[in-house]
Design an enzyme around this catalytic site. Sequence first.
Site, PDB file in Angstrom:
ATOM      1  N   CYS A 109       0.831  -1.203   0.000  1.00 54.42           N
ATOM      2  CA  CYS A 109       0.000   0.000   0.000  1.00 54.42           C
ATOM      3  C   CYS A 109       0.873   1.262   0.000  1.00 54.42           C
ATOM      4  CB  CYS A 109      -0.983  -0.027   1.169  1.00 54.42           C
ATOM      5  SG  CYS A 109      -2.356   1.141   0.982  1.00 54.42           S
ATOM      6  N   HIS A 145      -3.848  -4.948   0.673  1.00 56.42           N
ATOM      7  CA  HIS A 145      -3.335  -5.507   1.933  1.00 56.42           C
ATOM      8  C   HIS A 145      -3.469  -7.045   1.931  1.00 56.42           C
ATOM      9  CE1 HIS A 145      -2.655  -1.768   4.202  1.00 56.42           C
ATOM     10  NE2 HIS A 145      -3.623  -1.291   3.442  1.00 56.42           N
ATOM     11  N   GLU A 175      -2.345  -9.040   4.111  1.00 56.44           N
ATOM     12  CA  GLU A 175      -2.343  -9.564   5.480  1.00 56.44           C
ATOM     13  C   GLU A 175      -3.733  -9.699   6.086  1.00 56.44           C
ATOM     14  OE1 GLU A 175      -1.764  -5.041   5.873  1.00 56.44           O
ATOM     15  OE2 GLU A 175      -1.255  -6.646   4.468  1.00 56.44           O
TER      16      GLU A 175
END
Length: 508
Positions: free
Chosen positions: A78, A166, A168
């Site tokens: 990001c 993202h 994660e």
Amino acid sequence: MEKIIILDFGSQYTQLIARRVRELNVYCEIHPFNKIPELDADVKGVILSGSPSSVRDADAPKPDLSNIKGKLPLLGVCYGAQLLANEYGGEVEGAPSREYGRAMLTVVDKLDPLMLNVPSPSQVWMSHGDTITRLPENYHIIGSTENVKAAAYHIEGEKTWGIQFHPEVYHSTHGKQILANFVHGICGCSGTWSPDSFIETTVAELKEKLGDDRVILGLSGGVDSSVAAMLLHKAIGDRLTCIFVNNGLLRKNEFADVLDSYKHMGLNVIGVDASERFYNDLKGVTDPEKKRKIIGRDFVEVFNAEAKKIEGARWLGQGTIYPDVIESCSVKGPSATIKSHHNVGGLPKEMNLKIVEPLRLLFKDEVRRVGKAMDMDQRLLGRHPFPGPGLGIRILGEVTPEKVRVLQEADAIFINGLREAGLYDQVWQAGVMLLPVQSVGVMGDERTYENCVALRAVISTDGMTADWVHLPYEFLAKVSNEIINKVRGVNRVVYDISSKPPATIEWE
């Protein structure tokens, strides 16, 4: 020990990146972007986190990456991806509208090492206000979404990648595969970091560090201090002395039960019942912060007095875990709130003890896995978090022995009920609050004017945010009925359906 370094630019997801990397059995550390650690041979790659900042801001965080980019595998996430584009000849502009939420990633280059085994399309999670509008010449697009052409890119001739989503977060369905491609495939990490390897290396380090010295550790009955105690016990045996203070604000029968469980674990534990002292010092006090300070102060003084009786102690053991360490050196600065009741602040200076923190590299879920690998009781490892000041902040207003009795009885019914119904492990934290409210009721043919208690049960991952749990109505009805019938002094039960934020988990 091979490791991945994560440079933190202040993203709310930074710790989550670290947790996902560790789930791949690869050790990693988080460091502020402006405090890049020494990049020795153990560092196999670097990840740049997201950020609430914009790379277009005059004061945007912009570290010197000259010793990293092109020399070590590098992944920008990001903000990190936008930084790598903006600082090396590309262009980043404000997105026409904030890109937040689910998007579908089309894999443009299926042979790229970062995109191996990632299906196309694949759901990803966006969270940014800027977007890359032009890439530098040697940047090659490997993934796009409908609104973001340069959703993922690779710098030709370098092991450097950038992604504007993202990986994660849970909503990126193949994010873990992308991270695995980076840390295993691109960085070449073997993935051998595990609870067993952590125990082996930590015990060896503790033996070397502590030598023949004695260690004192304050036990709380919770997961962190218990696992820390077991690691120290493995290293130095009976040269570890644990002190468990009963402040009179523990759960029902907890002082005796915890002491008994520690004996079975082979720990050398001293139990100190100081409940009368705490009750006397809390008499007439209603302000929540004053109560916390009194409880914290009394704990320190009681612990101090007991610790001084132990001859030859040179170390103070603490159950500090990795989120505490990260918070203390956050890019946003040290935490403004000092949780004195969660530790033994002030003791090292008074007692001239050095600190030893066996768990300072672990997240909470990793602490539990280490405890499980040491064959610790799952009932202890699965315990809900419990506030440092105990029931003192679950009794709104003045704390008295009678109020503690009432709350202990109600809390025991609620917690035991969750266990019996198979709901305990589905809840992150639960407890009962004794309210400074009395209401009219009817028991038999008599009018009553007694106390109201509130049940609280939340789901969370780290306590920073939490949502109330939708417990079955039948369960709530059963627990309410049992509390009113069995706990003398209570005639009304309510259920707290507030989320954090704006409410907090505890009421004080």
